[in-house]
Scaffold this motif. Structure first.
Motif, PDB file in Angstrom:
ATOM      1  N   ILE A 197       0.491   7.804  14.166  1.00  0.00           N
ATOM      2  CA  ILE A 197       0.707   8.351  12.833  1.00  0.00           C
ATOM      3  C   ILE A 197       0.850   7.237  11.786  1.00  0.00           C
ATOM      4  CG2 ILE A 197       2.213   9.787  11.407  1.00  0.00           C
ATOM      5  CD1 ILE A 197       0.613  11.276  13.603  1.00  0.00           C
ATOM      6  N   LEU A 199       1.835   7.037   7.919  1.00  0.00           N
ATOM      7  CA  LEU A 199       2.551   7.931   7.004  1.00  0.00           C
ATOM      8  C   LEU A 199       2.393   7.483   5.550  1.00  0.00           C
ATOM      9  CD1 LEU A 199       4.562  10.355   6.921  1.00  0.00           C
ATOM     10  CD2 LEU A 199       6.407   8.660   7.046  1.00  0.00           C
ATOM     11  N   PRO A 201       4.258   8.792   2.275  1.00  0.00           N
ATOM     12  CA  PRO A 201       5.194   9.694   1.602  1.00  0.00           C
ATOM     13  C   PRO A 201       5.155   9.500   0.088  1.00  0.00           C
ATOM     14  CG  PRO A 201       6.372   7.810   2.507  1.00  0.00           C
ATOM     15  CD  PRO A 201       4.907   7.576   2.772  1.00  0.00           C
ATOM     16  N   VAL A 230      -0.856  11.032   7.646  1.00  0.00           N
ATOM     17  CA  VAL A 230       0.023  12.142   7.280  1.00  0.00           C
ATOM     18  C   VAL A 230       0.506  11.905   5.849  1.00  0.00           C
ATOM     19  CG1 VAL A 230       2.240  13.258   7.700  1.00  0.00           C
ATOM     20  CG2 VAL A 230       0.758  12.654   9.632  1.00  0.00           C
ATOM     21  N   VAL A 232       2.879  13.224   2.987  1.00  0.00           N
ATOM     22  CA  VAL A 232       4.072  14.045   2.802  1.00  0.00           C
ATOM     23  C   VAL A 232       4.454  14.033   1.328  1.00  0.00           C
ATOM     24  CG1 VAL A 232       6.499  14.343   3.388  1.00  0.00           C
ATOM     25  CG2 VAL A 232       4.899  13.533   5.114  1.00  0.00           C
ATOM     26  N   ILE A 268      12.116  13.817   6.548  1.00  0.00           N
ATOM     27  CA  ILE A 268      11.336  12.596   6.362  1.00  0.00           C
ATOM     28  C   ILE A 268      11.839  11.460   7.260  1.00  0.00           C
ATOM     29  CG2 ILE A 268      12.746  11.862   4.396  1.00  0.00           C
ATOM     30  CD1 ILE A 268       8.948  11.308   4.822  1.00  0.00           C
ATOM     31  N   LEU A 271      10.049  11.669  10.445  1.00  0.00           N
ATOM     32  CA  LEU A 271       8.652  11.268  10.283  1.00  0.00           C
ATOM     33  C   LEU A 271       8.532   9.756  10.205  1.00  0.00           C
ATOM     34  CD1 LEU A 271       7.579  14.044   7.785  1.00  0.00           C
ATOM     35  CD2 LEU A 271       6.661  13.732  10.084  1.00  0.00           C
ATOM     36  N   TYR A 272       9.492   9.095   9.559  1.00  0.00           N
ATOM     37  CA  TYR A 272       9.492   7.629   9.568  1.00  0.00           C
ATOM     38  C   TYR A 272       9.574   7.109  10.995  1.00  0.00           C
ATOM     39  CZ  TYR A 272      10.537   7.319   4.482  1.00  0.00           C
ATOM     40  OH  TYR A 272      10.494   7.387   3.113  1.00  0.00           O
ATOM     41  N   ALA A 275       6.281   7.649  12.892  1.00  0.00           N
ATOM     42  CA  ALA A 275       5.114   6.908  12.412  1.00  0.00           C
ATOM     43  C   ALA A 275       5.055   5.491  12.972  1.00  0.00           C
ATOM     44  CB  ALA A 275       5.131   6.854  10.888  1.00  0.00           C
ATOM     45  N   THR A 278       4.457   3.063   7.765  1.00  0.00           N
ATOM     46  CA  THR A 278       4.563   3.784   6.495  1.00  0.00           C
ATOM     47  C   THR A 278       3.831   2.974   5.429  1.00  0.00           C
ATOM     48  OG1 THR A 278       6.639   4.887   7.029  1.00  0.00           O
ATOM     49  CG2 THR A 278       6.160   4.572   4.700  1.00  0.00           C
ATOM     50  N   THR A 291      10.818   4.705  -0.794  1.00  0.00           N
ATOM     51  CA  THR A 291      10.337   4.952   0.563  1.00  0.00           C
ATOM     52  C   THR A 291      10.290   3.677   1.394  1.00  0.00           C
ATOM     53  OG1 THR A 291       8.029   4.740  -0.161  1.00  0.00           O
ATOM     54  CG2 THR A 291       8.971   6.953  -0.123  1.00  0.00           C
ATOM     55  N   CYS A 300      10.897   1.584  10.901  1.00  0.00           N
ATOM     56  CA  CYS A 300       9.451   1.794  10.808  1.00  0.00           C
ATOM     57  C   CYS A 300       8.811   0.637  10.044  1.00  0.00           C
ATOM     58  CB  CYS A 300       9.154   3.114  10.092  1.00  0.00           C
ATOM     59  SG  CYS A 300       7.396   3.473   9.926  1.00  0.00           S
TER      60      CYS A 300
END
Length: 371
Positions: A197, A199, A201, A230, A232, A268, A271-272, A275, A278, A291, A300
């Protein structure tokens, strides 16, 4: 830190999504924990219940509209300040700042709270934005914002304090197990299972860099089809057309099966942690780039364009992730390179919430002893 119990009023447009909103709520919670009285004035929003559950008082006022009609709120704001008798009024946006300042300046001097502003942005330089520099003390959320204030407004350097927006370790940390959460996520988005993944954001808005991300993902997927992007974040109601543009770009790049749009998420942090990397790809200098430290706090890896406030936390915590601005070829290569890197990441203390709270209270103390 002051031993006196302070009554602090924070004023911002609304309490929906966004870094300013989240930061206001986190700071309010910490004030309550430290025994201070916390009041927030805004037009309301979906996070009011959370704010109140954590011990703050919310007062709803229409302080959010960029309209001359908002000046009708000045008299009511003056009445609120006279009734509340706060020690500090802390403004976090331009429309509320105008309403507060116009109300505040007509108060008797002996009844005035100390007026603090936080520059959360690199605002357009004009009379409208200059109200943020009228406060008695000013907080800049990054070095680049600090420099912007000095360059564009006649403000004494002694009035400005740089305080990074702090990451809440209760919300952003390494979780031992995500198994149950992953099962739920994969049930909703089966295309993410067994993927690496990447990411992205952030609100869906043109300057955040989602278009660059999509173009970069084409390069990544060509190099390794196991990479999956992804995105977000949600679009403001008036900017829904931009999401349609992004979906069209994915289709044009034949990435419909390689990029997922998850919309607004309250998970979130997970998700971090899920991933591999990021991304931060804003196409203009961002005042801070929340972020970046959030992802780094979770452990991450982050790859970011070397510009604006986002690069400050990267230089302190993860300089190997910086890439020449707007170079998506180098960005993709950097992700491939760092995806194999297992270096431990440690976010410096200056980027955590406890440090932000301590430093902000110190600014309040300085203001309170000034005549």
């Amino acid at each position: 830190m002051t031993a006196k119990c302070l009554k602090v009023v924070q004023v911002l447009p609304e309490l929906n999504s966004g870094g300013v909103e989240r930061g206001t709520i986190e700071f309010a919670r910490e004030l309550v924990k430290l025994g201070h009285q916390s009041i927030v004035i805004s037009n309301g929003g979906r996070q009011v219940n959370k704010l109140e559950a954590e011990g703050s008082t919310h007062i709803q006022m229409p302080v959010h509209k960029k309209s001359l009609m908002s000046l009708r709120q000045v008299r009511l704001m003056r009445q609120q300040l006279l009734a509340l008798k706060p020690d500090i009024v802390h403004v976090r946006s331009r429309v509320p700042a105008w309403i507060v300042w116009l109300a505040w300046r007509k108060l008797p001097k002996e009844s005035r709270p100390k007026l603090i502003s936080t520059f959360h942005g690199l605002y357009s330089v004009n009379f409208y934005s200059a109200v943020m520099a009228r406060a008695e003390r000013i907080i800049a959320i990054s070095d680049c914002v600090h420099e912007y204030i000095l360059k564009n407004y006649s403000v004494s350097p002694n009035k400005i304090t740089r305080i990074y927006r702090g990451v809440d370790p209760e919300s952003f940390n390494k979780i031992a197990s995500l198994d149950a959460w992953k099962d739920a996520l994969y049930a909703e988005h089966p295309e993410l299972k067994n993927k690496r993944i990447i990411l992205m954001p952030g609100r869906l808005t043109r300057w955040k860099g989602q278009e660059a991300f999509i173009n970069m993902m084409r390069l990544l997927v060509d190099a390794n089809p196991d990479f999956h992007g992804v995105i977000v974040g949600e679009a403001d109601p008036i900017k829904e057309h931009y999401k349609t543009e992004l979906l069209g770009l994915c289709e044009a790049k034949q990435l419909q099966d390689s990029i997922s749009f998850l919309g607004h998420r309250s998970d979130i942090q997970n998700l971090y942690q899920l991933a591999e990397v990021t991304c931060h790809m804003s196409n203009k200098p961002e005042p801070f780039g929340r972020t970046v430290p959030e992802a780094l706090a979770v452990g991450c890896k982050v790859v970011a364009f070397d510009r604006g406030g986002a690069s400050e936390s990267m230089k302190d915590a993860y300089p190997q992730g910086l890439v020449e601005s707007d170079n998506i070829e180098l960005f993709a290569k950097k992700i491939i390179e760092l995806s194999e890197d297992n270096t431990d990441i440690r976010l410096p203390d200056a980027f955590y919430l406890s440090y932000q709270v301590q430093e902000t209270l110190s600014v309040y103390e300085l203001a309170l002893v000034e005549q």
